[in-house]
Design a protein around this motif. Structure first.
Motif, PDB file in Angstrom:
ATOM      1  N   LEU A 126       7.546  -0.636 -13.076  1.00 23.31           N
ATOM      2  CA  LEU A 126       6.764   0.359 -13.832  1.00 23.31           C
ATOM      3  C   LEU A 126       6.135   0.992 -12.735  1.00 23.31           C
ATOM      4  CD1 LEU A 126       7.886  -0.920 -16.416  1.00 23.31           C
ATOM      5  CD2 LEU A 126       5.958  -0.108 -17.575  1.00 23.31           C
ATOM      6  N   PHE A 127       6.265   2.088 -12.145  1.00 25.84           N
ATOM      7  CA  PHE A 127       5.687   2.885 -11.281  1.00 25.84           C
ATOM      8  C   PHE A 127       4.494   3.986 -11.887  1.00 25.84           C
ATOM      9  CE2 PHE A 127       9.685   2.353  -9.135  1.00 25.84           C
ATOM     10  CZ  PHE A 127       9.130   1.146  -8.000  1.00 25.84           C
ATOM     11  N   ALA A 151      14.842  -3.427 -13.731  1.00 28.11           N
ATOM     12  CA  ALA A 151      15.113  -2.105 -14.244  1.00 28.11           C
ATOM     13  C   ALA A 151      13.777  -1.489 -13.691  1.00 28.11           C
ATOM     14  CB  ALA A 151      15.144  -1.928 -15.809  1.00 28.11           C
ATOM     15  N   TYR A 152      13.946  -0.039 -13.341  1.00 28.64           N
ATOM     16  CA  TYR A 152      12.857   0.779 -12.615  1.00 28.64           C
ATOM     17  C   TYR A 152      12.466   1.871 -13.712  1.00 28.64           C
ATOM     18  CZ  TYR A 152      14.203  -1.846  -8.600  1.00 28.64           C
ATOM     19  OH  TYR A 152      14.354  -2.912  -7.441  1.00 28.64           O
ATOM     20  N   MET A 153      11.252   2.435 -13.788  1.00 34.15           N
ATOM     21  CA  MET A 153      10.807   3.356 -14.634  1.00 34.15           C
ATOM     22  C   MET A 153       9.668   4.194 -13.806  1.00 34.15           C
ATOM     23  SD  MET A 153      10.762   1.515 -18.325  1.00 34.15           S
ATOM     24  CE  MET A 153      11.574  -0.107 -18.425  1.00 34.15           C
ATOM     25  N   ARG A 194      14.714   4.641 -15.075  1.00 35.86           N
ATOM     26  CA  ARG A 194      14.534   5.489 -16.334  1.00 35.86           C
ATOM     27  C   ARG A 194      13.247   6.322 -16.149  1.00 35.86           C
ATOM     28  NH1 ARG A 194      12.453   2.555 -21.956  1.00 35.86           N
ATOM     29  NH2 ARG A 194      11.827   4.436 -23.012  1.00 35.86           N
ATOM     30  N   LEU A 195      13.390   7.639 -16.529  1.00 37.68           N
ATOM     31  CA  LEU A 195      12.319   8.592 -16.558  1.00 37.68           C
ATOM     32  C   LEU A 195      11.393   8.667 -17.641  1.00 37.68           C
ATOM     33  CD1 LEU A 195      14.159  11.280 -14.552  1.00 37.68           C
ATOM     34  CD2 LEU A 195      12.881   9.111 -13.614  1.00 37.68           C
ATOM     35  N   ALA A 208       3.226   4.612 -22.099  1.00 39.32           N
ATOM     36  CA  ALA A 208       3.131   5.465 -20.958  1.00 39.32           C
ATOM     37  C   ALA A 208       2.291   6.543 -21.423  1.00 39.32           C
ATOM     38  CB  ALA A 208       4.259   6.007 -20.359  1.00 39.32           C
ATOM     39  N   ARG A 209       1.136   6.784 -20.479  1.00 37.96           N
ATOM     40  CA  ARG A 209       0.239   7.816 -20.727  1.00 37.96           C
ATOM     41  C   ARG A 209      -0.070   8.866 -19.456  1.00 37.96           C
ATOM     42  NH1 ARG A 209       0.033   7.303 -25.734  1.00 37.96           N
ATOM     43  NH2 ARG A 209      -0.776   5.411 -26.461  1.00 37.96           N
TER      44      ARG A 209
END
Length: 303
Positions: A126-127, A151-153, A194-195, A208-209
């Motif tokens: 998670l970035f 998996a990337y987000m 994933r966005l 997510a905030r």
């Protein structure tokens, strides 16, 4: 439960040669029920002091710096990558700088090895945002993902900003390489990412905030548990002026006014909600809590 530990480890080369230098990795551990959070050192940055402190009231800056024993000509903030393990998922929040940004950073592989993990073990990344010290550790020397099974987000706004071809010409000369590097890396994982939007739950128990200003789509992540915690990224990016005078504009933020408003609101919420915090550039491994002070706030490290 907040605890703090220090890991003394050696690289494979050091194990083969006992007299070789060993690296002391500062790490903190936060336990939220069955979830364990560790911070891992990616090294540190070396920054001119005015990158953060420039434009602030210098007399008061000097007084704050003196209280924290800081020079004002050069700052060397630590880089703390957050690792979450819940028994099912092994999650990184950001991936460090990799080898192409600053020689003092890009040490995450060594830190993972120190706790017995390999990049193959990471299930999710998670970035918080797309700056080099958070994103550039994504690819290896062959432009393959360092974390092949992950998996990337990343936030939708953040992704759109860094992949917009106009960004490189509008971000300013000093950050133009940031834009080129981010666009190239995100393009190479574009079919695997994933966005996220504000309030999304990328994984169970993680929210997510949107915390904009440092970058347009910067995100923090709230982690649920008996004592909730928030992974800050760079929305609160140091333990001194960002806490004592969160309303001050900082040169490290791309939109300084928005970033200051974000800090002011976030610090108030963190105190009110009683969240632990995990800061990418905070000292002692980055885990602690926020307290109100006579003016502003203070960062209290985990002990």
């Amino acid at each position: 439960m907040l605890t703090r530990r220090h890991l003394l480890t050696a690289s494979a080369a050091a194990l083969a040669a006992p007299m070789a230098p060993r690296r002391l990795w500062a790490a903190s551990t936060l336990t939220l029920g069955s979830t364990q959070i560790d911070t891992l050192s990616d090294g540190n940055l070396v920054l001119p002091g005015d990158f953060i402190l420039g434009g602030m009231p210098q007399e008061e800056v000097q007084a704050i710096a003196a209280r924290y024993g800081l020079p004002t000509d050069q700052l060397t903030p630590p880089c703390n990558v957050t690792l979450l393990r819940d028994g099912t998922n092994t999650v990184l929040f950001d991936v460090g700088a990799g080898p192409d940004f600053q020689p003092s950073a890009g040490k995450l592989a060594e830190a993972l090895e120190a706790i017995g993990l390999t990049p193959d073990d990471i299930t999710h990344v998670l970035f918080t945002h797309g700056h080099p010290d958070h994103l550039w550790g994504l690819l290896d020397d062959f432009d393959e993902p360092v974390f092949p099974n992950a998996a990337y987000m990343i936030g939708q706004t953040e992704f759109d900003y860094w992949t917009n071809p106009d960004t490189v010409s509008s971000i300013g000369e000093a950050r133009a390489t940031f834009a080129v590097g981010a666009a190239r890396r995100l393009a190479l994982i574009g079919d695997r990412i994933r966005l996220l939007v504000d309030g999304d739950e990328p994984l169970p128990g993680i929210a997510a905030r949107l915390t904009p200003g440092h970058t347009p789509g910067h995100m923090a992540f709230d982690i649920a548990g008996p004592s909730p915690a928030t992974v800050l990224g760079d929305c609160i990016a140091n333990h001194h002026v960002a806490f004592e005078r969160p309303e001050w504009a900082s040169g490290s933020d791309q939109d300084a006014a928005t970033a200051a408003a974000t800090r002011v609101a976030l610090l108030d919420r963190l105190v009110s909600d009683g969240h632990a915090i995990i800061g990418y550039h905070l000292p002692g491994g980055g885990i602690g809590r926020v307290e109100r002070a006579e003016t502003g706030y203070r960062f209290v490290e985990a002990v």
